[in-house]
Scaffold this motif. Structure first.
Motif, PDB file in Angstrom:
ATOM      1  N   ILE A   1      47.257  25.208  37.704  1.00  0.00           N
ATOM      2  CA  ILE A   1      47.051  25.750  36.361  1.00  0.00           C
ATOM      3  C   ILE A   1      47.810  24.849  35.407  1.00  0.00           C
ATOM      4  O   ILE A   1      49.005  24.607  35.582  1.00  0.00           O
ATOM      5  N   PRO A   2      47.160  24.324  34.380  1.00  0.00           N
ATOM      6  CA  PRO A   2      47.880  23.439  33.454  1.00  0.00           C
ATOM      7  C   PRO A   2      48.871  24.237  32.623  1.00  0.00           C
ATOM      8  O   PRO A   2      48.497  25.157  31.906  1.00  0.00           O
ATOM      9  N   LEU A   3      50.149  23.901  32.750  1.00  0.00           N
ATOM     10  CA  LEU A   3      51.172  24.619  31.985  1.00  0.00           C
ATOM     11  C   LEU A   3      51.248  24.080  30.572  1.00  0.00           C
ATOM     12  O   LEU A   3      50.819  22.969  30.293  1.00  0.00           O
ATOM     13  N   GLN A   4      51.845  24.871  29.687  1.00  0.00           N
ATOM     14  CA  GLN A   4      52.030  24.430  28.297  1.00  0.00           C
ATOM     15  C   GLN A   4      53.355  23.663  28.239  1.00  0.00           C
ATOM     16  O   GLN A   4      54.424  24.245  28.024  1.00  0.00           O
TER      17      GLN A   4
ATOM     18  N   LYS B   1      66.273  24.627  24.586  1.00  0.00           N
ATOM     19  CA  LYS B   1      67.099  25.731  24.054  1.00  0.00           C
ATOM     20  C   LYS B   1      68.096  26.197  25.107  1.00  0.00           C
ATOM     21  O   LYS B   1      69.251  26.507  24.792  1.00  0.00           O
ATOM     22  N   LYS B   2      67.634  26.265  26.352  1.00  0.00           N
ATOM     23  CA  LYS B   2      68.523  26.730  27.424  1.00  0.00           C
ATOM     24  C   LYS B   2      69.669  25.742  27.608  1.00  0.00           C
ATOM     25  O   LYS B   2      70.838  26.146  27.767  1.00  0.00           O
TER      26      LYS B   2
ATOM     27  N   TYR C   1      55.696  23.827  25.078  1.00  0.00           N
ATOM     28  CA  TYR C   1      56.459  25.078  24.967  1.00  0.00           C
ATOM     29  C   TYR C   1      57.602  25.097  25.975  1.00  0.00           C
ATOM     30  O   TYR C   1      58.741  25.463  25.638  1.00  0.00           O
ATOM     31  N   LEU C   2      57.320  24.683  27.208  1.00  0.00           N
ATOM     32  CA  LEU C   2      58.359  24.705  28.243  1.00  0.00           C
ATOM     33  C   LEU C   2      59.469  23.717  27.925  1.00  0.00           C
ATOM     34  O   LEU C   2      60.653  24.016  28.153  1.00  0.00           O
TER      35      LEU C   2
ATOM     36  N   TYR D   1      59.634  22.369  36.348  1.00  0.00           N
ATOM     37  CA  TYR D   1      58.951  23.548  35.818  1.00  0.00           C
ATOM     38  C   TYR D   1      58.905  24.676  36.836  1.00  0.00           C
ATOM     39  O   TYR D   1      59.251  25.801  36.526  1.00  0.00           O
ATOM     40  N   PHE D   2      58.472  24.419  38.063  1.00  0.00           N
ATOM     41  CA  PHE D   2      58.411  25.496  39.041  1.00  0.00           C
ATOM     42  C   PHE D   2      59.714  25.655  39.812  1.00  0.00           C
ATOM     43  O   PHE D   2      59.793  26.440  40.733  1.00  0.00           O
ATOM     44  N   GLN D   3      60.721  24.867  39.437  1.00  0.00           N
ATOM     45  CA  GLN D   3      62.046  25.045  40.051  1.00  0.00           C
ATOM     46  C   GLN D   3      63.075  25.250  38.963  1.00  0.00           C
ATOM     47  O   GLN D   3      62.814  25.001  37.789  1.00  0.00           O
ATOM     48  N   GLU D   4      64.240  25.729  39.352  1.00  0.00           N
ATOM     49  CA  GLU D   4      65.284  25.973  38.348  1.00  0.00           C
ATOM     50  C   GLU D   4      65.761  24.648  37.761  1.00  0.00           C
ATOM     51  O   GLU D   4      65.567  23.584  38.334  1.00  0.00           O
TER      52      GLU D   4
ATOM     53  N   PHE E   1      60.407  22.901  24.981  1.00  0.00           N
ATOM     54  CA  PHE E   1      61.180  23.542  23.900  1.00  0.00           C
ATOM     55  C   PHE E   1      62.142  24.582  24.470  1.00  0.00           C
ATOM     56  O   PHE E   1      63.319  24.631  24.111  1.00  0.00           O
ATOM     57  N   VAL E   2      61.641  25.420  25.386  1.00  0.00           N
ATOM     58  CA  VAL E   2      62.490  26.480  25.955  1.00  0.00           C
ATOM     59  C   VAL E   2      63.620  25.870  26.781  1.00  0.00           C
ATOM     60  O   VAL E   2      64.775  26.312  26.687  1.00  0.00           O
ATOM     61  N   PHE E   3      63.299  24.853  27.570  1.00  0.00           N
ATOM     62  CA  PHE E   3      64.342  24.234  28.394  1.00  0.00           C
ATOM     63  C   PHE E   3      65.401  23.575  27.518  1.00  0.00           C
ATOM     64  O   PHE E   3      66.594  23.608  27.829  1.00  0.00           O
TER      65      PHE E   3
END
Lengths: 385, 161
Positions: free
Chosen positions: B68-71, B81-82, B74-75, B112-115, B77-79
């Motif tokens: 599934i193509p992830l966004q 911020k984290k 957005y990811l 993405y699929f890992q921490e 940006f969130v990472f």
């Protein structure tokens, strides 16, 4: 002396106020800002286009609906839902009533004409009257049946399309919310679901239902051609395939969902425990930055999921009610004309009603699988905040 | 399938018309029998010729795409911020130890699929201010504080002065 005491006392009181009235962080504002920031970065254009094409939302589009959900402004309740459903039921019944009145009139006329028997008409003429009457009823029913089949096909195609559009958004939000393992597991599962629906439901079951329709017509049309056992075979096949597909899918999704969510939950909680316990003072600050981003993405994920479920409900409710109502009214027609008409007419109506029940079942099972999938994705990574 | 259903329909309609037109006699039974056999043959035609198409059940799952193509925007940006919040928390942690104005920079590696995996932590002490009574700080202690908090080894933490 008294003056000194008063000054010291007032200073002590001011000091106490200064200590205990420190400005506290407005967590709700920070969460709201985080949500707004994330909403401006996430791409919801595919979802918006799908909703604009297929689903009519009351105020604004799906993006506004999601924003209202995030603000807590969800003004739908049970009463408004029941009102909406009952308005659909009455509207559909009013639209279909002329067709059924026509069927009853044709059946009654055929019955009356056949009642004028042996002395006036020969058996061949009686057969011809039944033939023509049944043909007329088939023509009336066929128009409705073709629209019902195309509605069911449309629903299943839209399910597959909505899954394809919605999955990247919700999977990305799951990853942002910390449910990395769940997101990795749901990716192939969601693809498998959309393929099951498009290949099995659309490619196998729907044609079987169409075959049942045709054979029901043929079987009742000609007294010498009997295809009722073939219809039973088709119906058994549909039941088996539906039952097996739905059962395997539900078990698989549920077990996978629980296992992956548990893994993500344990790992996230372990990380939070380690960080917040190793540094007692800073542990409190951690909850402001990191957790607010995660909480924001979880809230957006839930809102997007609920919006998809809500929009999907609006999309399927009218066709499903129409199919169910048509089946019920056809059964009612069969019961009304049975005493007076040729047996082939009520048998035809009853067998077509049975076929439509299978159509409703296929539509509902596809919708059920979609619901389970979306609900599991919504509830994943919810309990860890 | 359309052709198949159409052929069945045509045969049945012809049979019905013929059975209406036929006189009631012995011949009628044989004609109806022949036409019934014809209907059975037409109904079973796809099954009889199924072997020629080499149809298999694998075709149901032939179009399965598991990615599934992830966004990614957005990811990312969130990472970001984290990572920003982790950096701010590290700085606050050092402030609790009376070390102010330290600039922490964390480099991460994410699948993405890992921490989030922390590759390197850089602590810039160029503008640092120590407000404790003891004006000397042990770099190893600072490394330990940051490494313990982030759950990484000391080697990952680099101090610039």
């Amino acid at each position: 002396m008294t003056k000194k005491f008063v000054i010291i006392f007032l200073t002590a009181i001011n000091f106490c106020f200064a200590i205990f009235n420190q400005p506290k962080t407005a967590y709700a504002d920070q969460l709201s800002d985080s949500i707004d920031e994330q909403m401006s970065n996430i791409d919801l254009s595919g979802l918006k286009d799908f909703f604009d094409e297929n689903i009519t939302m009351e105020k604004g589009g799906v993006v506004e609906f999601i924003s209202n959900l995030l603000d807590g402004n969800f003004d739908k309740d049970g009463q408004s839902a029941l009102g909406y459903i009952s308005s659909i039921v009455f509207r559909q019944a009013r639209e279909m009533l002329p067709s059924f009145i026509c069927i009853i009139i044709i059946a009654v006329l055929c019955g009356i004409l056949q009642g004028i028997k042996s002395s006036t008409f020969s058996q061949s003429i009686n057969d011809l009257i039944s033939f023509v009457g049944l043909l007329a009823i088939i023509l009336v029913v066929s128009a409705q049946i073709s629209s019902l089949i195309s509605s069911a096909k449309n629903i299943m195609e839209n399910i597959a399309k909505l899954i394809t559009i919605m999955s990247p958004i919700i999977t990305s939000l799951m990853v942002a919310g910390g449910a990395n393992v769940s997101a990795g597991i749901y990716s192939p599962t969601v693809s498998t679901l959309s393929n099951i629906i498009s290949n099995v439901m659309l490619g196998v079951l729907l044609p079987l239902v169409m075959i049942m329709f045709v054979f029901s017509v043929i079987s009742n049309f000609s007294s010498s051609v009997k295809l009722s056992k073939f219809i039973d075979f088709a119906s058994s096949t549909i039941k088996w395939i539906l039952g097996i597909t739905a059962t395997i899918f539900t078990i698989f999704m549920t077990v996978q969902g629980i296992a992956s969510a548990t893994y993500d939950g344990v790992s996230i909680k372990a990380a939070k425990y380690a960080i917040s316990n190793s540094i007692p003072i800073v542990g409190g600050f951690l909850r402001d930055g990191f957790d607010i981003v995660v909480a924001g993405s979880v809230l957006i994920k839930n809102s997007v999921g609920i919006a998809c479920l809500f929009g999907f409900l609006i999309m399927i409710i009218s066709p499903v009610i129409k199919m169910s109502l048509f089946s019920l009214m056809l059964k009612g027609c069969s019961a009304i004309v049975e005493p007076i008409s040729d047996p082939r007419i009520p048998n035809f109506c009853a067998s077509i009603s049975k076929c439509i029940n299978y159509l409703v079942a296929i539509t509902l099972v596809s919708s059920f699988m979609f619901f389970i999938n979306v609900l599991l994705m919504i509830f994943t990574a919810n309990a860890f905040i | 399938m359309k052709d198949w259903i159409l052929s069945i329909g045509i045969v049945v309609v012809i049979l019905s018309i013929i059975s209406l037109l036929l006189p009631n006699g012995k011949m009628g039974k044989y004609v109806k029998c022949v036409f019934s056999l014809l209907v059975v043959f037409v109904v079973l035609k796809p099954v009889v010729f199924l072997g020629d198409n080499n149809a298999t059940l694998d075709q149901i799952y032939s179009d399965v795409h598991t990615d599934i193509p992830l966004q990614e925007n957005y990811l990312d940006f969130v990472f970001e911020k984290k990572v920003e919040s982790l950096e701010q928390n590290c700085e606050k942690l050092l402030e609790n130890h009376q070390i102010f104005n330290v600039n922490i920079k964390i480099d991460v590696d994410s699948d993405y699929f890992q921490e989030l995996r922390i590759k390197k932590v850089t602590a810039n002490f160029e503008n640092a201010v120590i407000k404790s009574e003891n004006k000397h700080i042990d770099i190893i202690d600072v490394k330990n504080i940051i490494a313990d908090y982030l759950g990484v080894s000391n080697n990952v933490v680099e101090i610039y002065q």
